[in-house]
Design a protein around this motif. Structure first.
Motif, short mmCIF file in Angstrom:
data_model
loop_
_atom_site.label_atom_id
_atom_site.label_comp_id
_atom_site.label_asym_id
_atom_site.label_seq_id
_atom_site.Cartn_x
_atom_site.Cartn_y
_atom_site.Cartn_z
N GLU A 250 42.30 43.58 44.28
CA GLU A 250 41.86 42.30 44.58
C GLU A 250 42.57 41.25 43.34
N SER A 253 40.16 38.92 41.70
CA SER A 253 39.33 39.81 40.76
C SER A 253 39.94 39.99 39.31
N GLY A 307 38.96 46.53 41.93
CA GLY A 307 39.40 47.34 43.23
C GLY A 307 38.89 48.63 43.31
N HIS A 319 45.60 42.77 47.11
CA HIS A 319 45.23 41.80 48.13
C HIS A 319 45.16 40.43 47.48
N SER A 320 45.70 39.42 48.34
CA SER A 320 45.69 37.90 47.82
C SER A 320 45.27 37.05 49.00
#
Length: 341
Positions: A250, A253, A307, A319-320
């Motif tokens: 992620e 994060s 993640g 993932h963005s």
């Protein structure tokens, strides 16, 4: 140029080339529990009730505080195996014309760094040689771990939570502040941020020894890795290769240190590929993630889950928001690209 024999740029060997070369090495000694493998941080040799853990690593980018770097980056690679660093052999290669005072300074760094983590400097080699424009330090660190407590990079399991400590990129940002301060200043970086980043070597620090010890004591840790050259990207792909897993990461994060983000933007670098010693990657049982994060926080070590591991070998996705892309790969470390364009 012969396209079948490509030239290599400064930095680590490409992971596929390294894997091919290492696959040709046969280990006949039955006491070698773990020999050379892509993604593994050190070797394990059976000494009965415990393993001798052995690692060698050079310092080629940094010149300032090179002795301090060398001790800590070698100790990191033992720490992520769950081992206690104990002994160090040091090789120093110095340019022709090096001042005696400079040699004394580097030896002082070695002594201080070893003393801080209770490592004994047991020997090595020092020489002044031709053909160098900067010092090179090579460490060979030895340590030990109980047979049933060794942790391998190959231990990641699908579903594991992936924890990152401190943020990226502690080492790369510190080296840029120490070795490229003038260029950073001309690109608009203020003196306070450069001075602050130069101190990252000590705070938050490039050692992950305590990070690893706290994580192991607090919960079920399946694998740990020290993202050095190649940065977070290199560390993730090495860990995935060693364990034949993938990761879903992620983007929001990933803790990018403020100074790292500013310096990389100014110099046209990507923080995800910048040498990142000082951060620990730990794949842990999901049921242990909260306890490990709490224990790290209790020691003043920032950490977060970035993640989760999946069962798609070698596939790392980023993932963005609503975007899903392959995690960036780098042919060489961004620091190497900066110093050797």
């Amino acid at each position: 140029m012969d396209t079948h024999d490509p030239q290599l740029n400064a930095g680590k060997l490409p992971l596929d080339l390294l894997g091919s070369l290492l696959s040709e090495i046969e280990t006949a000694d039955p006491r070698v529990v773990l020999g050379p493998r892509p993604g593994e941080d050190a070797a394990l040799i059976d000494f009965g009730d415990r393993y001798l853990v052995a690692k060698t690593d050079p310092i080629t980018f940094a010149t300032d505080l090179i002795g301090w770097y060398m001790v800590n980056v070698n100790a990191n690679d033992l720490a992520v195996m769950g081992a206690t660093p104990k002994w160090l052999l040091a090789t120093l290669l110095l340019p022709d014309g090096t001042l005696e005072s400079r040699v004394s300074e580097v030896f002082g760094q070695l002594r201080d760094a070893c003393s801080e983590i209770a490592v004994t400097l047991i020997g090595g080699h020092t020489e002044v040689t031709y053909g160098l424009d900067r010092p090179i330090a090579v460490g060979a660190m030895l340590g030990e771990v109980d047979n049933d407590k060794a942790i391998l990079s190959s231990g990641v399991r699908p579903g594991d939570s992936l924890i990152l400590t401190k943020g990226i990129a502690v080492e790369g940002t510190s080296i840029l502040a120490r070795e490229a301060a003038d260029e950073l200043a001309t690109k608009g970086a203020d003196a306070d941020s450069i001075e602050r980043a130069a101190g990252f070597l000590f705070d938050p620090g490039i050692s992950v020894l305590r990070d690893a010890q706290v994580a192991v004591e607090a919960g079920e840790v399946h694998a740990m890795h020290d993202p050095t050259e190649g940065g977070l990207s290199g560390g993730l792909y090495e860990l995935a290769t060693a364990s034949s897993v993938g990761f879903d990461i992620e983007a929001s994060s990933i803790p990018i240190l403020t100074e790292c983000g500013h310096f990389c933007e100014a110099l046209g670098l990507d923080p995800l590929g910048l040498i990142a010693s000082g951060s620990l990657l730990a794949a842990v049982a999901p049921s242990s993630a909260d306890a490990i994060l709490a224990a790290l926080s209790g020691e003043g070590i920032d950490s977060r889950v970035i993640g989760v591991a999946n069962d798609s070998p070698g596939e790392i996705t980023l993932h963005s928001g609503d975007s899903l892309t392959e995690f960036p790969r780098f042919q060489r470390d961004e620091l190497a690209r900066f110093f050797s364009p």
